[in-house]
Design an enzyme around this catalytic site. Structure first.
Site, PDB file in Angstrom:
ATOM      1  N   ASP A 100     -79.189  98.696  55.035  1.00 12.97           N
ATOM      2  CA  ASP A 100     -80.607  99.020  54.162  1.00 12.97           C
ATOM      3  C   ASP A 100     -80.269  98.381  52.883  1.00 12.97           C
ATOM      4  OD1 ASP A 100     -83.704  98.807  54.523  1.00 12.97           O
ATOM      5  OD2 ASP A 100     -83.332 100.288  56.774  1.00 12.97           O
ATOM      6  N   ASP A 201     -85.868  95.864  52.391  1.00 17.13           N
ATOM      7  CA  ASP A 201     -86.753  96.329  52.788  1.00 17.13           C
ATOM      8  C   ASP A 201     -87.737  95.465  51.732  1.00 17.13           C
ATOM      9  OD1 ASP A 201     -88.168  99.261  53.592  1.00 17.13           O
ATOM     10  OD2 ASP A 201     -88.492  98.773  51.589  1.00 17.13           O
ATOM     11  N   GLU A 249     -86.537  91.675  55.484  1.00 12.85           N
ATOM     12  CA  GLU A 249     -87.459  92.458  55.944  1.00 12.85           C
ATOM     13  C   GLU A 249     -89.325  91.571  54.959  1.00 12.85           C
ATOM     14  OE1 GLU A 249     -90.468  96.275  57.139  1.00 12.85           O
ATOM     15  OE2 GLU A 249     -89.992  96.011  55.124  1.00 12.85           O
ATOM     16  N   HIS A 322     -87.586 101.701  63.281  1.00 10.90           N
ATOM     17  CA  HIS A 322     -88.604 102.670  62.612  1.00 10.90           C
ATOM     18  C   HIS A 322     -89.877 103.389  62.541  1.00 10.90           C
ATOM     19  CE1 HIS A 322     -87.098 100.881  59.410  1.00 10.90           C
ATOM     20  NE2 HIS A 322     -87.780 101.237  58.374  1.00 10.90           N
ATOM     21  N   ASP A 323     -90.494 102.193  62.593  1.00 16.30           N
ATOM     22  CA  ASP A 323     -91.641 101.750  61.059  1.00 16.30           C
ATOM     23  C   ASP A 323     -92.621 101.638  62.596  1.00 16.30           C
ATOM     24  OD1 ASP A 323     -90.761 102.174  59.160  1.00 16.30           O
ATOM     25  OD2 ASP A 323     -90.987  99.671  58.903  1.00 16.30           O
TER      26      ASP A 323
HETATM   27  O1  TEU Z   1     -91.708  99.001  55.191  1.00 12.12           O
HETATM   28  C1  TEU Z   1     -92.461  97.866  55.181  1.00 12.12           C
HETATM   29  C2  TEU Z   1     -94.124  97.870  55.873  1.00 12.12           C
HETATM   30  O2  TEU Z   1     -94.985  97.236  55.314  1.00 12.12           O
HETATM   31  C3  TEU Z   1     -94.422  98.529  57.220  1.00 12.12           C
HETATM   32  O3  TEU Z   1     -93.468  98.010  57.784  1.00 12.12           O
HETATM   33  C4  TEU Z   1     -94.438 100.054  57.150  1.00 12.12           C
HETATM   34  O4  TEU Z   1     -93.555 101.069  57.027  1.00 12.12           O
HETATM   35  C5  TEU Z   1     -95.667 100.739  57.810  1.00 12.12           C
HETATM   36  O5  TEU Z   1     -96.040  99.632  58.836  1.00 12.12           O
HETATM   37  C6  TEU Z   1     -97.386 100.267  56.592  1.00 12.12           C
HETATM   38  O6  TEU Z   1     -97.966 100.197  56.728  1.00 12.12           O
HETATM   39  C7  TEU Z   1     -90.349  99.291  55.306  1.00 12.12           C
HETATM   40  C8  TEU Z   1     -89.917  99.990  55.400  1.00 12.12           C
HETATM   41  O7  TEU Z   1     -89.118  99.442  57.013  1.00 12.12           O
HETATM   42  C9  TEU Z   1     -90.424 101.686  55.628  1.00 12.12           C
HETATM   43  O8  TEU Z   1     -89.641 102.175  56.588  1.00 12.12           O
HETATM   44  C10 TEU Z   1     -90.166 101.964  54.671  1.00 12.12           C
HETATM   45  O9  TEU Z   1     -91.475 103.306  54.507  1.00 12.12           O
HETATM   46  C11 TEU Z   1     -91.218 100.854  53.284  1.00 12.12           C
HETATM   47  O10 TEU Z   1     -90.907  99.793  53.562  1.00 12.12           O
HETATM   48  C12 TEU Z   1     -90.949 101.293  51.709  1.00 12.12           C
HETATM   49  O11 TEU Z   1     -89.963 101.219  51.716  1.00 12.12           O
END
Ligand code: TEU
Length: 565
Positions: A100, A201, A249, A322-323
């Site tokens: 990552d 990210d 992402e 994971h989100d």
């Molecule tokens: O996530 C970015 C993002 O915009 C979303 O997926 C977020 O987790 C959430 O849905 C907003 O409502 C990335 C990572 O995957 C996430 O785990 C981190 O928290 C985020 O960036 C910040 O680094």
């Protein structure tokens, strides 16, 4: 796509969220030692690549997405020597390891930010994004993703700094060439160490509009400079290296943008994570306003991306990470029942739901991503008390929503569906106390409602009802079939409320076309004659051989060779 296709067009990626995978040192948190012990689980699945969520040094304000040293491993996860040993073991099993890369922001504890705060004259000051107050206030109305303003006041410098996520995650200033050079040097360091690429990210946020910092997301997403930055990164880091994988992402990315980012001629990225399909069940204001599952919306959204990136560019295929909530709970039988106003028990038709969703996803054109635990059909955590949650986004939202007058039961219901912690419960390796073989002690987050009935051991012993074995068949099929890898995609019956059907066809007709038919309902679905009459050899199915070919049993998914009309 012309010429020999890149290696990753038949690859499958497995995402490891290390703090929830396996705990090797007995502190209740997953780590590199635990991952190394369980590598055979991943290798047995047949995947080609592991994407490892952040293990760098971090105060863990956002579970490692707040990095204080990009070049070292956090003691929570292990040491750099353990990392090197892991990498050897991954490569020895014929897999690759993608790290990552979190460079839209660092941690506020990173030495760069500590230096930046010392004074406006410090060269590192310009590595972050600062603004003077405007009429005693923040320079604009931007909101941080996890609540509150996107600007925090720094008394030392008398300025605000920008953070699109928590105040502990200050945004880096990509207009500064020294910052960019430092990031490229760090990336080259990891590639020289042997890693095989990066998942980047929120990489479409790195270019902000420096002149105006205008209101709304238009100011920080998809600014034109993003392409300059990615092309420069390609030239300074990736050019001349072989067999890497880069995936960006990109919340908010459109099909047209994605076609640019992933056009090989432009030398930017191999693929992106788009967010359209995982936003369909979000309300207009926040993602915690949950909307019912709508199958026609989901399948037509994914189909648009298939068509949009058919000529040039490439899709990454995912239902979870994971989100996101667990797919079985979000798109499976429980979700369909909930959308119809019935009780949503995530255990109902769980094997069928998990394998149907995997079949549909893996048969699209693109690179599939399997999130840890989905290969055994894990379900949402099912937490019922706010004390069970750990995720900063969930906790911040809950506090705010209750403060604005949402009742506690309603707020807990919203979290039970949407919280990121739904996907962050430990991998239940078996049913042993206290933590299913994940850890010898109480884990950092609860095991969730799926444990102890859902475990790796139970799933792998489930014979023809193993979700894991079904995934393995899907992955083998992709490796064996040019049609799955490269065939053109056509959605059939786009408006059908419970049938998900599409074809995959090679232009050169060197293999027969395939048709995928899946029934997302608890009733039998009769296939339309235009499909049912053309079903030939059964290639793969989640319920074995059907008695009546043109009828789909509840939550049945099949792949057939597709005969002439
Ligand atoms: O996530 C970015 C993002 O915009 C979303 O997926 C977020 O987790 C959430 O849905 C907003 O409502 C990335 C990572 O995957 C996430 O785990 C981190 O928290 C985020 O960036 C910040 O680094």
């Amino acid at each position: 796509m012309s010429g020999p296709e890149p290696w990753w067009t038949d690859a499958v990626v497995y995402q490891v969220y290390p703090r929830s995978f396996a705990d090797g040192n007995g502190d209740g948190v997953g780590d590199l030692a635990g991952l190394r012990q369980h590598l055979d689980h991943i290798a047995d699945l047949g995947v080609d690549v592991i994407w490892l969520s952040p293990v760098y040094r971090s105060p863990q304000a956002d579970n490692g997405y707040d990095i204080s040293d990009y070049e070292d491993i956090d003691p929570l996860f292990g040491t750099i020597d353990e990392f090197d040993a892991l990498l050897v073991e991954v490569h020895r099993r014929g897999m690759k390891l993608v790290m990552d890369l979190v460079v839209n922001h660092s941690s506020d504890q990173h030495p760069w930010f500590r230096a930046a705060k010392l004074s406006r004259a410090c060269p590192k000051h310009d590595w972050y994004i600062w603004r003077d107050p405007v009429d005693g206030h923040e320079p604009n109305e931007w909101r941080a993703a996890f609540g509150g303003p996107a600007w925090s006041w720094d008394p030392g410098t008398g300025q605000y700094y920008l953070h699109m996520f928590t105040p502990q995650q200050p945004d880096l200033n990509w207009d500064n060439p020294d910052l960019r050079a430092a990031v490229y040097a760090m990336m080259n360091g990891w590639l020289d160490r042997g890693v095989d690429g990066f998942r980047m990210d929120v990489i479409n946020h790195i270019a902000k509009d420096p002149a105006s910092l205008s209101d709304g997301s238009a100011g920080y997403v998809m600014q034109p400079r993003i392409h300059d930055h990615l092309q420069e990164m390609h030239e300074r880091v990736f050019a001349g290296r072989d067999a890497l994988l880069t995936v960006g992402e990109m919340p908010g990315v459109t099909v047209a943008d994605a076609a640019l980012f992933t056009d090989p001629e432009r030398r930017e990225l191999d693929m992106v994570f788009q967010f359209e399909h995982v936003g369909l069940d979000h309300g207009p204001d926040t993602k915690f306003d949950n909307r019912p599952f709508d199958l026609p919306a989901l399948k037509t959204s994914l189909a648009r991306w298939q068509t949009g990136l058919a000529e040039s560019g490439w899709n990454s295929l995912y239902l979870a990470n994971h989100d996101q909530p667990r797919p079985v709970s979000r798109f499976g039988a429980a979700a369909v029942a909930a959308a119809a106003g019935f009780d949503a028990d995530p255990f109902t038709l769980r094997y069928e739901s998990a394998t149907l969703l995997a079949t549909v996803l893996h048969l699209h054109r693109g690179t599939p991503y399997v999130y840890q635990g989905d290969e055994i059909g894990m379900v949402n955590a099912g937490f019922e008390r706010i004390e069970d949650y750990r995720d900063i986004e969930s906790l911040n939202w809950f506090r705010g929503a209750v403060g604005r007058g949402t009742s506690i039961p309603d707020a807990l219901d919203a979290l039970a569906f949407r919280s990121r912690d739904n996907a962050r419960t430990p991998i239940p390796w078996d049913d042993s106390a206290p933590a299913g073989g994940f850890s010898a002690v109480t884990p950092w987050i609860g095991m969730g409602q799926g444990w102890p009935s859902i475990t790796v051991a139970a799933d792998r012993a489930a014979g023809d009802r193993s979700v894991f074995d079904h995934h393995r068949r899907l992955i083998d099929l992709r490796h064996a079939s040019r049609t799955v890898r490269l065939g053109e995609f056509e959605l059939l019956e786009p408006d059908h409320p419970s049938l998900w059907a599409f074809t995959r066809t090679l232009v050169d007709e060197s293999e027969p076309p395939l048709v995928v038919v899946a029934n997302l309902s608890s009733s039998v679905v009769m296939l339309p004659a235009a499909i049912g009459s053309r079903l030939e050899t059964l290639v793969l199915g989640n319920l074995g051989r059907p008695e009546v070919a043109d009828e789909l049993r509840p939550w049945e998914a099949r792949v057939h060779e597709f005969g002439p009309a």
